[in-house]
Design an enzyme around this catalytic site. Structure first.
Site, PDB file in Angstrom:
ATOM      1  N   TYR A 125     -61.656 -19.656  25.648  1.00 13.52           N
ATOM      2  CA  TYR A 125     -63.064 -20.049  25.803  1.00 13.52           C
ATOM      3  C   TYR A 125     -63.320 -21.199  26.355  1.00 13.52           C
ATOM      4  O   TYR A 125     -64.429 -21.034  27.202  1.00 13.52           O
ATOM      5  CB  TYR A 125     -63.949 -19.736  24.440  1.00 13.52           C
ATOM      6  CG  TYR A 125     -64.121 -18.499  23.947  1.00 13.52           C
ATOM      7  CD1 TYR A 125     -64.824 -17.343  24.380  1.00 13.52           C
ATOM      8  CD2 TYR A 125     -63.082 -18.039  22.834  1.00 13.52           C
ATOM      9  CE1 TYR A 125     -64.586 -16.114  23.978  1.00 13.52           C
ATOM     10  CE2 TYR A 125     -63.175 -16.919  22.128  1.00 13.52           C
ATOM     11  CZ  TYR A 125     -64.114 -15.934  22.808  1.00 13.52           C
ATOM     12  OH  TYR A 125     -63.868 -14.736  22.152  1.00 13.52           O
ATOM     13  N   PHE A 406     -70.738 -16.611  12.301  1.00 15.66           N
ATOM     14  CA  PHE A 406     -71.307 -15.582  12.868  1.00 15.66           C
ATOM     15  C   PHE A 406     -70.226 -14.669  13.997  1.00 15.66           C
ATOM     16  O   PHE A 406     -69.361 -15.445  14.203  1.00 15.66           O
ATOM     17  CB  PHE A 406     -72.608 -15.894  13.647  1.00 15.66           C
ATOM     18  CG  PHE A 406     -72.672 -17.000  14.610  1.00 15.66           C
ATOM     19  CD1 PHE A 406     -72.000 -17.081  15.846  1.00 15.66           C
ATOM     20  CD2 PHE A 406     -73.221 -18.378  14.365  1.00 15.66           C
ATOM     21  CE1 PHE A 406     -71.974 -18.215  16.844  1.00 15.66           C
ATOM     22  CE2 PHE A 406     -73.027 -19.506  14.921  1.00 15.66           C
ATOM     23  CZ  PHE A 406     -72.782 -19.717  16.051  1.00 15.66           C
TER      24      PHE A 406
END
Length: 406
Positions: A125, A406
């Protein structure tokens, strides 16, 4: 094989898209019962997928909106990226790059200043502008060696609640927390069914205990016990594994730890994802009963709108510094920013430090130092005096921590 196309996920396509993600993460196929519990946390909104020429999903990226606490206590709108995956037979074809670009462009178009995710791998990322902005630790506390100091954690009471009561009470309790620590995120209604309710009602052996103080419920812990006995150690106690511990006050935090360390037939209490500065050893008569088992990155942050994000937080007492920011994915962020106690402005002044948006994102919540990243080539120093000023401006006294997966 034909090319793919990317579009927003339509209503009714969520389960097939989630299956792509589960396969990419090497999870088992989604059973009907599991999907029924997961579905409320997996709406079509906020999802983009890559489809083959039969309109079958082969890649997915998903997000939902939360508020993230930044230094100074403000809560900024943040896109919580809760799923990125590509089917194994479609990797290395540019699907991930395309999906991430479409998602970032959507965030920017909606005026979302920040994005955040928990990275499955540390090498993916950064190239999309995300940087590790909070870190956490794993801990193991030896029992019965760990004795809580007299008088600590005795204000209030702890009670074990049923799964049904946990589902009813814990969301409102969590929403009472002020969340002044940088990195804290809100939990919208759609978060709870898939990430909390499914765990505590899923038959996995998790228990929930709630702490109550003078003003009512003020903390909770989710944990399970794991049988550690074997033929070589038939009398070994269980491992008490903490999934989550949240407290609104120091008293509630100490009370929950006292409870956990008082459970009988337990040889160790362990937990992952705990704050780096959690002072568990200070609770105990023997601080050596606590061991740090690992330190890892936690929340990765991405500044989608650099100016809005920088203006959203406060800064330490130092003279302003001029940063030049480079952003390949969102070029509107490229430029120079004068950052100081009195505000943040775009500027044409000569830059003192040059860095890419991933590095700035990593430093944004107050963890880490420009001085440490410069020798590794993450920060180009154009004025040596600016490094100390930048560290004073950005670094926070309290370690940032998220505490929500999450």
């Amino acid at each position: 094989m034909s090319e793919f196309h990317v579009r927003a996920v339509a209503e009714g396509e969520q389960r097939a898209c989630l299956q792509v993600l589960e396969e990419a993460l090497h999870a088992k196929p989604i059973a009907d019962e599991a999907w029924a519990k997961m579905a409320p946390s997996w709406p079509a909104e906020g999802k983009f997928a890559a489809f083959d020429d039969h309109d079958t999903p082969v890649g997915i990226t998903s997000s939902f909106d939360v508020e993230l606490t930044v230094p100074g206590g403000r809560k900024l709108l943040t896109a919580a990226v809760d799923g990125v995956g590509v089917r194994a037979d479609w990797t290395r074809r540019g699907i991930l790059t395309t999906l991430m670009a479409v998602q970032l462009e959507d965030f920017a178009a909606r005026g979302v200043p920040l994005a955040a995710l928990h990275a499955s791998e540390g090498v993916i990322y950064g190239r999309f502008g995300y940087g590790p902005a909070t870190f956490c630790k794993g801990i193991s506390v030896e029992r019965p060696r760990a004795q809580v100091r007299d008088g600590v954690g005795r204000d209030g009471a702890v009670r074990i609640v049923t799964p049904a009561e946990a589902v009813e009470r814990v969301p409102a309790l969590y929403n009472r927390f002020e969340g002044t620590r940088p990195g804290f995120t809100t939990r919208p209604a759609q978060w709870w069914p898939g990430f909390f309710d499914r765990v505590v009602t899923g038959g996995g052996g998790y228990r929930v205990a709630i702490h109550s103080g003078p003003d009512g419920d003020d903390g909770f812990v989710v944990y399970q016990t794991v049988d550690m006995r074997d033929r070589q150690a038939p009398e070994r106690g269980a491992l008490l594994d903490i999934r989550e511990l949240q407290a609104a006050t120091p008293e509630a935090w100490a009370g929950l730890w006292r409870f956990l360390l008082s459970v009988d037939l337990v040889s160790a209490v362990a937990g992952r994802g705990r704050p780096l500065d959690e002072p568990i050893a200070g609770l105990l008569t023997d601080p050596r009963a606590v061991n740090t088992t690992e330190v890892m990155d936690d929340l990765w942050v991405r500044l989608v709108d650099v100016l809005a994000a920088l203006r959203g937080r406060t800064y330490g007492a130092a003279e302003p510094v001029v940063l030049e920011v480079l952003d390949k994915q969102l070029p509107h962020n490229n430029g120079r920013y004068a950052v100081g106690q009195d505000g943040v402005e775009r500027t044409t002044a000569e830059p003192e430090l040059r860095l890419d948006v991933a590095t700035l994102s990593s430093l944004y919540l107050g963890h880490g130092f420009f001085a440490d990243l410069a020798p590794a080539g993450h920060v180009e120093v154009l004025d040596e005096a600016a490094v100390d000023r930048a560290d004073t401006l950005f670094h926070t006294a309290r370690v940032p921590w998220c505490g929500t997966f999450f």
